[in-house]
Motif scaffolding. Structure first.
Motif, PDB file in Angstrom:
ATOM      1  N   LEU A 134       0.983  -1.010  -0.148  1.00 18.62           N
ATOM      2  CA  LEU A 134      -0.125  -0.369   0.194  1.00 18.62           C
ATOM      3  C   LEU A 134       1.278   1.138   0.113  1.00 18.62           C
ATOM      4  CD1 LEU A 134      -3.013  -1.160   2.420  1.00 18.62           C
ATOM      5  CD2 LEU A 134      -2.884  -0.636   0.023  1.00 18.62           C
ATOM      6  N   PHE A 135       1.909   1.285   0.517  1.00 16.60           N
ATOM      7  CA  PHE A 135       3.185   2.465   0.709  1.00 16.60           C
ATOM      8  C   PHE A 135       3.554   2.707  -1.100  1.00 16.60           C
ATOM      9  CE2 PHE A 135       7.096   3.929   0.891  1.00 16.60           C
ATOM     10  CZ  PHE A 135       7.211   5.337   1.380  1.00 16.60           C
ATOM     11  N   TYR A 136       3.608   2.133  -1.441  1.00 15.43           N
ATOM     12  CA  TYR A 136       4.711   1.477  -2.658  1.00 15.43           C
ATOM     13  C   TYR A 136       3.225   2.388  -3.390  1.00 15.43           C
ATOM     14  CZ  TYR A 136       8.669  -0.721  -1.039  1.00 15.43           C
ATOM     15  OH  TYR A 136       9.912  -1.460  -0.604  1.00 15.43           O
ATOM     16  N   LYS A 137       2.405   2.097  -3.616  1.00 10.19           N
ATOM     17  CA  LYS A 137       1.555   2.527  -4.046  1.00 10.19           C
ATOM     18  C   LYS A 137       0.642   3.814  -3.671  1.00 10.19           C
ATOM     19  CE  LYS A 137      -3.428   1.103  -5.579  1.00 10.19           C
ATOM     20  NZ  LYS A 137      -4.791  -0.218  -5.393  1.00 10.19           N
ATOM     21  N   SER A 138       0.856   3.874  -3.457  1.00 13.34           N
ATOM     22  CA  SER A 138       0.761   5.530  -2.646  1.00 13.34           C
ATOM     23  C   SER A 138       2.129   6.540  -2.854  1.00 13.34           C
ATOM     24  CB  SER A 138       0.485   5.995  -0.879  1.00 13.34           C
ATOM     25  OG  SER A 138      -0.940   5.009  -0.226  1.00 13.34           O
ATOM     26  N   TYR A 139       3.019   6.080  -2.686  1.00 16.35           N
ATOM     27  CA  TYR A 139       3.925   6.567  -3.154  1.00 16.35           C
ATOM     28  C   TYR A 139       4.154   7.099  -5.075  1.00 16.35           C
ATOM     29  CZ  TYR A 139       9.383   8.637  -2.880  1.00 16.35           C
ATOM     30  OH  TYR A 139       9.877   8.905  -2.375  1.00 16.35           O
ATOM     31  N   ALA A 140       3.351   6.520  -5.432  1.00 13.20           N
ATOM     32  CA  ALA A 140       3.504   6.138  -6.843  1.00 13.20           C
ATOM     33  C   ALA A 140       1.930   7.083  -7.264  1.00 13.20           C
ATOM     34  CB  ALA A 140       3.107   5.206  -7.783  1.00 13.20           C
ATOM     35  N   GLY A 163      -7.647  14.570 -11.928  1.00 16.73           N
ATOM     36  CA  GLY A 163      -6.904  13.232 -11.695  1.00 16.73           C
ATOM     37  C   GLY A 163      -6.022  13.008 -11.934  1.00 16.73           C
ATOM     38  N   ILE A 164      -6.255  11.159 -11.817  1.00 19.62           N
ATOM     39  CA  ILE A 164      -4.886  10.285 -12.439  1.00 19.62           C
ATOM     40  C   ILE A 164      -6.009   9.310 -12.489  1.00 19.62           C
ATOM     41  CG2 ILE A 164      -3.017  11.134 -11.475  1.00 19.62           C
ATOM     42  CD1 ILE A 164      -2.714   9.382  -9.406  1.00 19.62           C
ATOM     43  N   ILE A 165      -5.658   8.026 -13.730  1.00 16.10           N
ATOM     44  CA  ILE A 165      -6.100   6.770 -13.315  1.00 16.10           C
ATOM     45  C   ILE A 165      -5.745   5.808 -12.550  1.00 16.10           C
ATOM     46  CG2 ILE A 165      -5.850   4.765 -14.486  1.00 16.10           C
ATOM     47  CD1 ILE A 165      -4.680   6.665 -16.760  1.00 16.10           C
ATOM     48  N   LEU A 166      -7.227   5.467 -10.998  1.00 13.64           N
ATOM     49  CA  LEU A 166      -6.459   5.161 -10.362  1.00 13.64           C
ATOM     50  C   LEU A 166      -6.504   3.499 -11.074  1.00 13.64           C
ATOM     51  CD1 LEU A 166      -8.812   6.797  -7.482  1.00 13.64           C
ATOM     52  CD2 LEU A 166      -6.077   6.755  -8.021  1.00 13.64           C
ATOM     53  N   ARG A 167      -6.007   2.691 -10.202  1.00 14.15           N
ATOM     54  CA  ARG A 167      -5.666   1.038 -10.297  1.00 14.15           C
ATOM     55  C   ARG A 167      -6.482   0.682  -8.994  1.00 14.15           C
ATOM     56  NH1 ARG A 167      -6.997   0.442 -16.023  1.00 14.15           N
ATOM     57  NH2 ARG A 167      -5.847   1.302 -17.083  1.00 14.15           N
ATOM     58  N   GLU A 168      -7.282   0.064  -9.009  1.00 14.25           N
ATOM     59  CA  GLU A 168      -6.956  -1.243  -7.696  1.00 14.25           C
ATOM     60  C   GLU A 168      -7.661  -2.159  -8.084  1.00 14.25           C
ATOM     61  OE1 GLU A 168      -7.745   0.400  -5.111  1.00 14.25           O
ATOM     62  OE2 GLU A 168      -7.880   2.230  -5.652  1.00 14.25           O
ATOM     63  N   ARG A 169      -7.049  -2.820  -9.019  1.00 13.14           N
ATOM     64  CA  ARG A 169      -7.270  -4.710  -9.766  1.00 13.14           C
ATOM     65  C   ARG A 169      -5.836  -4.175 -10.231  1.00 13.14           C
ATOM     66  NH1 ARG A 169     -11.242  -7.614 -12.024  1.00 13.14           N
ATOM     67  NH2 ARG A 169     -10.852  -6.499 -13.646  1.00 13.14           N
ATOM     68  N   ARG A 178      -9.420   8.727 -15.728  1.00 17.51           N
ATOM     69  CA  ARG A 178      -9.197   9.469 -15.051  1.00 17.51           C
ATOM     70  C   ARG A 178     -10.103  10.170 -14.035  1.00 17.51           C
ATOM     71  NH1 ARG A 178      -6.119  14.045 -17.782  1.00 17.51           N
ATOM     72  NH2 ARG A 178      -5.626  14.734 -15.601  1.00 17.51           N
ATOM     73  N   ALA A 179     -10.257   9.648 -12.207  1.00 23.20           N
ATOM     74  CA  ALA A 179     -10.711  10.287 -10.962  1.00 23.20           C
ATOM     75  C   ALA A 179     -10.661  11.757 -11.419  1.00 23.20           C
ATOM     76  CB  ALA A 179     -10.092   9.699  -9.955  1.00 23.20           C
ATOM     77  N   SER A 180     -11.514  12.348  -9.834  1.00 25.25           N
ATOM     78  CA  SER A 180     -11.595  13.569 -10.256  1.00 25.25           C
ATOM     79  C   SER A 180     -10.177  13.875  -9.728  1.00 25.25           C
ATOM     80  CB  SER A 180     -12.368  13.964  -9.241  1.00 25.25           C
ATOM     81  OG  SER A 180     -13.417  14.009  -8.136  1.00 25.25           O
ATOM     82  N   LEU A 181      -9.635  14.655  -8.641  1.00 25.72           N
ATOM     83  CA  LEU A 181      -8.382  15.432  -7.783  1.00 25.72           C
ATOM     84  C   LEU A 181      -8.661  14.720  -6.838  1.00 25.72           C
ATOM     85  CD1 LEU A 181      -5.832  15.959  -8.515  1.00 25.72           C
ATOM     86  CD2 LEU A 181      -6.796  18.174  -8.225  1.00 25.72           C
ATOM     87  N   ALA A 182     -10.378  15.759  -6.543  1.00 26.15           N
ATOM     88  CA  ALA A 182     -10.426  15.416  -5.429  1.00 26.15           C
ATOM     89  C   ALA A 182     -10.715  13.620  -4.966  1.00 26.15           C
ATOM     90  CB  ALA A 182     -11.859  15.240  -4.525  1.00 26.15           C
ATOM     91  N   ASN A 183     -10.987  12.818  -5.940  1.00 22.68           N
ATOM     92  CA  ASN A 183     -11.128  11.769  -6.127  1.00 22.68           C
ATOM     93  C   ASN A 183     -10.106  11.024  -5.629  1.00 22.68           C
ATOM     94  OD1 ASN A 183     -13.362  11.163  -4.990  1.00 22.68           O
ATOM     95  ND2 ASN A 183     -14.643  10.796  -7.186  1.00 22.68           N
ATOM     96  N   SER A 184      -8.967  10.890  -6.204  1.00 25.04           N
ATOM     97  CA  SER A 184      -7.426  10.771  -6.556  1.00 25.04           C
ATOM     98  C   SER A 184      -6.724  11.126  -5.681  1.00 25.04           C
ATOM     99  CB  SER A 184      -6.511  11.847  -7.480  1.00 25.04           C
ATOM    100  OG  SER A 184      -7.270  11.125  -9.112  1.00 25.04           O
ATOM    101  N   TYR A 185      -6.919  11.514  -4.857  1.00 24.38           N
ATOM    102  CA  TYR A 185      -6.418  11.861  -3.405  1.00 24.38           C
ATOM    103  C   TYR A 185      -6.500  11.505  -2.843  1.00 24.38           C
ATOM    104  CZ  TYR A 185      -2.735  16.132  -4.227  1.00 24.38           C
ATOM    105  OH  TYR A 185      -1.667  16.372  -5.273  1.00 24.38           O
ATOM    106  N   GLU A 186      -8.137  11.578  -2.341  1.00 21.30           N
ATOM    107  CA  GLU A 186      -8.861  10.503  -1.810  1.00 21.30           C
ATOM    108  C   GLU A 186      -8.302   8.893  -1.172  1.00 21.30           C
ATOM    109  OE1 GLU A 186     -13.043  11.228  -1.765  1.00 21.30           O
ATOM    110  OE2 GLU A 186     -12.913  13.551  -1.651  1.00 21.30           O
ATOM    111  N   GLY A 187      -7.984   8.075  -2.458  1.00 18.85           N
ATOM    112  CA  GLY A 187      -7.285   6.782  -3.274  1.00 18.85           C
ATOM    113  C   GLY A 187      -6.339   7.202  -2.504  1.00 18.85           C
ATOM    114  N   LEU A 188      -5.395   8.227  -3.052  1.00 23.43           N
ATOM    115  CA  LEU A 188      -4.056   7.685  -1.715  1.00 23.43           C
ATOM    116  C   LEU A 188      -4.018   7.760  -0.601  1.00 23.43           C
ATOM    117  CD1 LEU A 188      -1.082  10.452  -3.166  1.00 23.43           C
ATOM    118  CD2 LEU A 188      -1.120   9.228  -0.968  1.00 23.43           C
TER     119      LEU A 188
END
Length: 450
Positions: A134-140, A163-169, A178-188
């Motif tokens: 999870l750390f490595y994913k957040s760092y990326a 924001g960016i493309i969030l990958r959950e799988r 692309r997620a919104s910028l708000a949702n991108s930071y929330e996912g991080l």
């Protein structure tokens, strides 16, 4: 699924990053592996060629360094495009900053999916490995957001920006959006906040994230989001958990490379992708930045080497080599704490953290603690020390993006080549890199305005 993972899982990517330096030897044997055990997951997450590297182009685009017209002509098209903030900075080239970050996310997701199916007895170890992934994913995610998405907006409206493309799988054929910028930071933050509760207090290797590294990354993210209370608290926890300190008075300050790799200053080790710009003999440190180092400030000699009269190259990295360091350090955490508490009005605590840093950066006989700094004077000094301490680590680009949103801190960047001026205005669209061409063609996601 199994066949797909076998094809993609290459656990040793030789020559991409560390070449013949023997980084963290022995490396896993080259080969293919379907992860099924905790040892397999650990082997995957210990792939330093994948996980312990980060974006380079933002370091070229920031204002820490400049180069000559002659040296510019010798750069590749990516370096030229980033240096002059060109409308099309890629010219059809592949973009490692994008590709490597999403490779990190893919590998982290494979580890997470493997751990979800774990039924053995080593539950504590499995949880620690989940925290690492999870750390490595957040760092990326963090580095993708600093480069390929707009800066987090201090005044809101982040849900209206892309924001960016969030990958959950770990599924490369999933549709891209692309997620919104708000949702991108929330996912991080969702991933990272879970990670800090799972990471071990000590990993034994600074290429592996510890709990202190997790809180350090949280502090960096919250500072970027203007959440000073959470940034200061996270930085404090990280500094309490990580007890090592580096006094620059103990260095062989006359050495070209006075720092050791994995030294006491390093909380988490990561490097910027290698590029010719950082190693160029005619890549010089900004002259005003050089002038800001006072007499007795050991960082000037530790970081830089005088090449020509008045012109300095950066040679001192926390890698102990020509590789450019981009990880987390004690100094960065002290400065995040100092800035955050200053902005919250706790100026005494801010000054304490600032003095803790500077005491280890100035010659002992020439250091006197700073006193009676308050208000704008205190904040300006902290921001100056942040510039001086964190030069050349890829952090300055993020700082420019956030500080340009504050009245009095905006800065116009100027390059001069062959008498022609190139300017980057505060808030310019060029503070957001385009999504790579091949991603636009493949997925059809919306492009950033430039």
């Amino acid at each position: 699924m199994k066949n797909r993972i076998i094809k993609i899982f290459i656990l040793s990517i030789s020559g991409l990053l560390f070449g013949c330096e023997g980084f963290l030897d022995p490396k896993p044997d080259q080969g293919l592996l379907t992860p099924s055990s905790l040892d397999d997951v650990q082997l995957l997450l210990d792939n330093t060629d994948v996980f312990n590297r980060q974006a380079m182009l933002i370091n070229i685009s920031a204002d820490d360094f400049w180069t000559t017209s002659e040296a510019y002509q010798g750069m590749n098209v990516l370096e030229q495009g980033a240096y002059l903030w060109l409308e099309d900075p890629y010219q059809g080239s592949n973009i490692l900053d994008w590709e490597v970050a999403y490779r990190q996310i893919f590998y982290a997701n494979v580890a997470l999916e493997t751990l979800e199916n774990y039924t053995g007895v080593e539950l504590e170890r499995a949880e620690e490995l989940r925290g690492m992934a999870l750390f490595y994913k957040s760092y990326a995610y963090f580095h993708l957001l600093q480069q390929f998405a707009p800066p987090y907006q201090r005044n809101g409206a982040n849900d209206e920006l892309l924001g960016i493309i969030l990958r959950e799988r770990a599924e490369i054929n999933d549709p891209s959006e692309r997620a919104s910028l708000a949702n991108s930071y929330e996912g991080l933050l969702r991933d990272l906040e879970e990670a800090v509760n799972l990471l071990p207090s000590n990993t034994g290797l600074k290429t592996r994230p510890s709990q202190a590294a997790g809180y350090g990354l949280l502090a960096r993210v919250y500072l970027t989001m203007f959440d000073y209370e959470k940034a200061g608290n996270a930085a404090e926890i990280a500094l309490q958990q990580y007890s090592e300190r580096l006094d620059f008075n103990s260095l062989n300050i006359g050495s070209l490379r006075p720092f050791e790799r994995f030294g006491p200053e390093t909380v988490f080790y990561s490097i910027l992708h290698s590029h010719a710009f950082s190693r160029g003999a005619q890549t010089y440190v900004d002259s005003l930045l050089i002038q800001s180092y006072e007499e007795g400030d050991l960082r000037k000699q530790a970081y830089f080497n005088l090449r020509d009269e008045g012109l300095f190259n950066m040679t001192g990295h926390h890698t102990g080599s020509t590789l450019v360091f981009g990880g987390l350090t004690v100094g960065e955490l002290q400065l995040i704490a100092a800035e955050s508490f200053a902005r919250m009005g706790n100026e005494a605590l801010a000054l304490t953290y600032l003095n803790e840093l500077l005491e280890t950066r100035y010659q002992t006989e020439m250091w006197n603690p700073l006193e009676d700094l308050t208000g704008d004077e205190l904040l300006n000094r902290i921001l100056l020390e942040r510039r001086k301490e964190l030069v050349g680590r890829g952090i300055r680009w993020t700082d420019l993006r956030r500080l340009n949103q504050e009245e009095g801190f905006e800065k116009e960047l100027v390059r001069v080549l062959d008498g022609q001026e190139f300017r980057l205005e505060p808030g310019s669209n060029a503070y957001v890199f385009p999504i790579p061409d091949n991603e636009i063609i493949r997925s059809g996601v919306d492009q950033n305005p430039r």
